[in-house]
Design an enzyme around this catalytic site. Sequence first.
Site, PDB file in Angstrom:
ATOM      1  N   HIS A  17     -12.470 -14.932  24.339  1.00  0.00           N
ATOM      2  CA  HIS A  17     -12.069 -13.731  23.594  1.00  0.00           C
ATOM      3  C   HIS A  17     -12.848 -13.636  22.282  1.00  0.00           C
ATOM      4  O   HIS A  17     -13.315 -12.554  21.898  1.00  0.00           O
ATOM      5  CB  HIS A  17     -10.567 -13.768  23.281  1.00  0.00           C
ATOM      6  CG  HIS A  17      -9.689 -13.737  24.484  1.00  0.00           C
ATOM      7  ND1 HIS A  17      -8.601 -14.571  24.626  1.00  0.00           N
ATOM      8  CD2 HIS A  17      -9.735 -12.975  25.614  1.00  0.00           C
ATOM      9  CE1 HIS A  17      -8.002 -14.315  25.780  1.00  0.00           C
ATOM     10  NE2 HIS A  17      -8.684 -13.357  26.405  1.00  0.00           N
ATOM     11  N   LYS A  41       5.055 -10.173  31.954  1.00  0.00           N
ATOM     12  CA  LYS A  41       4.768 -11.543  31.533  1.00  0.00           C
ATOM     13  C   LYS A  41       5.720 -11.964  30.421  1.00  0.00           C
ATOM     14  O   LYS A  41       6.068 -11.179  29.548  1.00  0.00           O
ATOM     15  CB  LYS A  41       3.344 -11.648  30.968  1.00  0.00           C
ATOM     16  CG  LYS A  41       2.228 -11.471  31.968  1.00  0.00           C
ATOM     17  CD  LYS A  41       0.888 -11.662  31.279  1.00  0.00           C
ATOM     18  CE  LYS A  41      -0.284 -11.453  32.197  1.00  0.00           C
ATOM     19  NZ  LYS A  41      -1.557 -11.602  31.489  1.00  0.00           N
ATOM     20  N   ARG A  90     -15.383 -11.946  33.492  1.00  0.00           N
ATOM     21  CA  ARG A  90     -15.835 -13.285  33.865  1.00  0.00           C
ATOM     22  C   ARG A  90     -16.444 -13.315  35.250  1.00  0.00           C
ATOM     23  O   ARG A  90     -17.302 -14.141  35.543  1.00  0.00           O
ATOM     24  CB  ARG A  90     -14.660 -14.270  33.828  1.00  0.00           C
ATOM     25  CG  ARG A  90     -14.121 -14.523  32.431  1.00  0.00           C
ATOM     26  CD  ARG A  90     -12.856 -15.313  32.495  1.00  0.00           C
ATOM     27  NE  ARG A  90     -11.842 -14.507  33.185  1.00  0.00           N
ATOM     28  CZ  ARG A  90     -10.611 -14.901  33.452  1.00  0.00           C
ATOM     29  NH1 ARG A  90     -10.231 -16.100  33.127  1.00  0.00           N
ATOM     30  NH2 ARG A  90      -9.765 -14.110  34.056  1.00  0.00           N
ATOM     31  N   SER A 128      -6.686 -17.858  29.730  1.00  0.00           N
ATOM     32  CA  SER A 128      -5.463 -18.179  28.993  1.00  0.00           C
ATOM     33  C   SER A 128      -4.461 -18.894  29.883  1.00  0.00           C
ATOM     34  O   SER A 128      -3.751 -19.803  29.434  1.00  0.00           O
ATOM     35  CB  SER A 128      -4.840 -16.906  28.426  1.00  0.00           C
ATOM     36  OG  SER A 128      -5.668 -16.355  27.435  1.00  0.00           O
TER      37      SER A 128
END
Length: 154
Positions: A17, A41, A90, A128
């Site tokens: 990040h 979440k 990614r 994460s």
Amino acid sequence: MRIALFPGSFDPFTNGHLDVVRRGAALFDEVIIAIGNNSSKQRYLPVEQMISLIEDIFRDEPRVSVRAYKGLTADFAREVGARFLLRGLRNTTDFEYENTIAQANRHVNPELETVFLITSPVLAAISSTIIREIHRFGGNVDDFVPFRLPPPVL
């Protein structure tokens, strides 16, 4: 002003990040790191703590700020005057997911353009989710985050 919003849960904010924000700051006049509330979440670290840790990283960079928000990202972008969403990719799985979100955001806010930055190869394996799991079980995550995380709650 070219304002970019970099939205995410940032739970925690990773070196990946950090890389996206620094590269985005070279492209935009202002980058707002926007910590959203993802209703699907449960947070590992409190939002207030994450804001403080991230603000400390960018204390000498006046063009980068951190804000928490609730609701739709596209609406928050309009509220803060951001015409760009900054996102890191990614892999192809990230692209498929982010492309769908970009299309939905554009439907909600037609003025909003999503800009994708390919993650630097050395940081591509960082997520994460993986960091939370390593940390939760007492592993060392110092190589993955730009600050020291508090001890895990057992």
